[in-house]
Enzyme design. Structure first.
Site, PDB file in Angstrom:
ATOM      1  N   LYS A  62     -20.470  18.461   7.933  1.00 15.26           N
ATOM      2  CA  LYS A  62     -19.464  18.865   8.920  1.00 15.26           C
ATOM      3  C   LYS A  62     -19.089  17.708   9.839  1.00 15.26           C
ATOM      4  O   LYS A  62     -17.924  17.537  10.202  1.00 15.26           O
ATOM      5  CB  LYS A  62     -19.996  20.044   9.748  1.00 15.26           C
ATOM      6  N   SER A  66       0.831  -1.204   0.000  1.00 14.03           N
ATOM      7  CA  SER A  66       0.000   0.000   0.000  1.00 14.03           C
ATOM      8  C   SER A  66       0.868   1.258   0.000  1.00 14.03           C
ATOM      9  O   SER A  66       1.558   1.532  -0.971  1.00 14.03           O
ATOM     10  CB  SER A  66      -0.973  -0.021   1.179  1.00 14.03           C
TER      11      SER A  66
END
Length: 367
Positions: free
Chosen positions: A220, A166
């Site tokens: 948010k 990765s």
């Protein structure tokens, strides 16, 4: 009047039917014990204390010497000679080990600064052993390596050890050539936003999140562990993950000179062993660190080079406290300790943070 027997005569026999009187011998006299070996004991005690004191003093001097003469140059960088050779032609080995956090990017930056300052360095071998980590930190290291290649203008060879998955592979794509061991786990090309949602647990026990956001801030608190996630929020996070995935693919296409179709085929999150990764053109060669060093020397056009490993030196106080043995990115660093009854818990705040907020990660989690 009964006559008194003479004290020198034996006692008279008792009358018939009676037991004779019992007479106990007088107590034996034992002289007070003599202190043996008093002088020898004093000599032995003095010698033992002297040896102990000398040992403690010697260890302190050795720790000081480790800090002063460990190959550091006062910048916190240690240079360890792996192979002696021509000091005017140096192959620098730079390690990248463990999970890639922000501090790892800072460490690699400092090591490359030291390598750039040495005009004798003719090539660099990046020795990777990492499952990946944060997206941003991985990208910082990748771009720092590209800048290093441009400014130093020397070959950069990547050597993979047990794992370069990765984010570890993302970083490796900056290399001019990649060498993996046959047992190396690499690939794991993908991204995830790890999070943990405990809203149902809170609902079960009557715990309610009363956080207030400004009007119109529908995203948010996206990924908040305390509130159920809406379909719109899930789609938003999916879009973010896809964007990071596109960045990953573009890095592979640029670094490995592969077309989009080839990269799409390997971008499944799968982990590949070295030979399989070579067949897929994710790596170039199968070999060990020594093989990568030979490739670096050949690419740079030098022979008989001196091989130097750059690392962060352990300070005197770190050595005293044992931090140097744990490593700069050891799992014991920064651990939070807690006791619940008779159970002692150690919590890594970084892992806890990973669980509680959807942070994008280039990281292999199959270990």
């Amino acid at each position: 009047m009964t006559p008194t027997p003479s004290p020198n005569l034996p006692p008279p026999f008792p009358p018939p039917g009676q037991m004779p009187p019992v007479y106990f011998p007088p107590p034996m006299y034992y002289p007070p014990p003599r202190e043996r070996g008093g002088f020898a004991r004093a000599i032995f005690t003095t010698l033992a204390v002297s040896i102990l004191g000398f040992s403690i003093t010697l260890n302190i001097y050795l720790l000081i010497a480790q800090g002063l003469f460990s190959g550091g140059d006062g910048t916190g960088i240690k240079k360890e000679t792996l192979t002696k050779g021509n000091a005017q032609s140096v192959i620098a080995v730079v390690p990248l080990e463990g999970v890639i956090w922000g501090s790892a990017a800072e460490d690699v930056d400092a090591l490359l600064d030291a390598v750039e300052a040495d005009p004798a360095v003719k090539a660099v071998v990046l020795h990777v052993d990492s499952p990946g980590g944060e997206v941003t930190a991985s990208d910082e290291i990748y771009n720092r390596l590209l800048r290093f290649k441009k400014e130093k203008n020397v070959p950069l060879i990547v050597s993979m050890r047990s794992m370069a998955a990765s984010g570890g592979y993302y970083v490796a794509c900056a290399g001019d050539r990649i060498v993996a061991q046959r047992t190396t786990d690499t690939g794991s090309i993908g991204v995830y936003l790890g999070s943990l949602n405990i809203s149902k647990f809170m609902e079960k026990y009557g715990i309610e999140d009363k956080t207030v956001t400004a009007s119109g801030n529908d995203f948010k608190l996206v990924g908040s562990p305390y509130q159920p996630m809406t379909k719109e929020q899930e789609a938003y996070l999916q879009q973010r993950a896809n964007a990071d995935m596109e960045t990953f693919k573009s890095v592979i296409m640029a670094g490995r000179k592969l077309d989009r179709a080839s990269v799409d085929r390997v971008s499944t999150g799968e982990v590949f062993k070295g030979p399989d990764a070579q067949k897929l053109k994710l790596v170039d060669d199968i070999g060990f660190l020594d093989d990568a060093i030979q490739i670096a020397s050949s690419t740079a056009g030098v022979s008989g080079a001196q091989v130097v490993r750059y690392s962060h030196e352990t300070s005197f106080w770190d050595a005293l406290s044992g931090k140097g043995q744990q490593g700069r990115h050891g799992r014991t660093a920064g651990m939070l300790q807690a006791e619940v009854g008779d159970v002692k818990l150690s919590v890594d705040p970084r892992q806890l943070s990973e669980l509680l907020r959807p942070r994008p990660m280039f990281m292999y989690r199959g270990q």
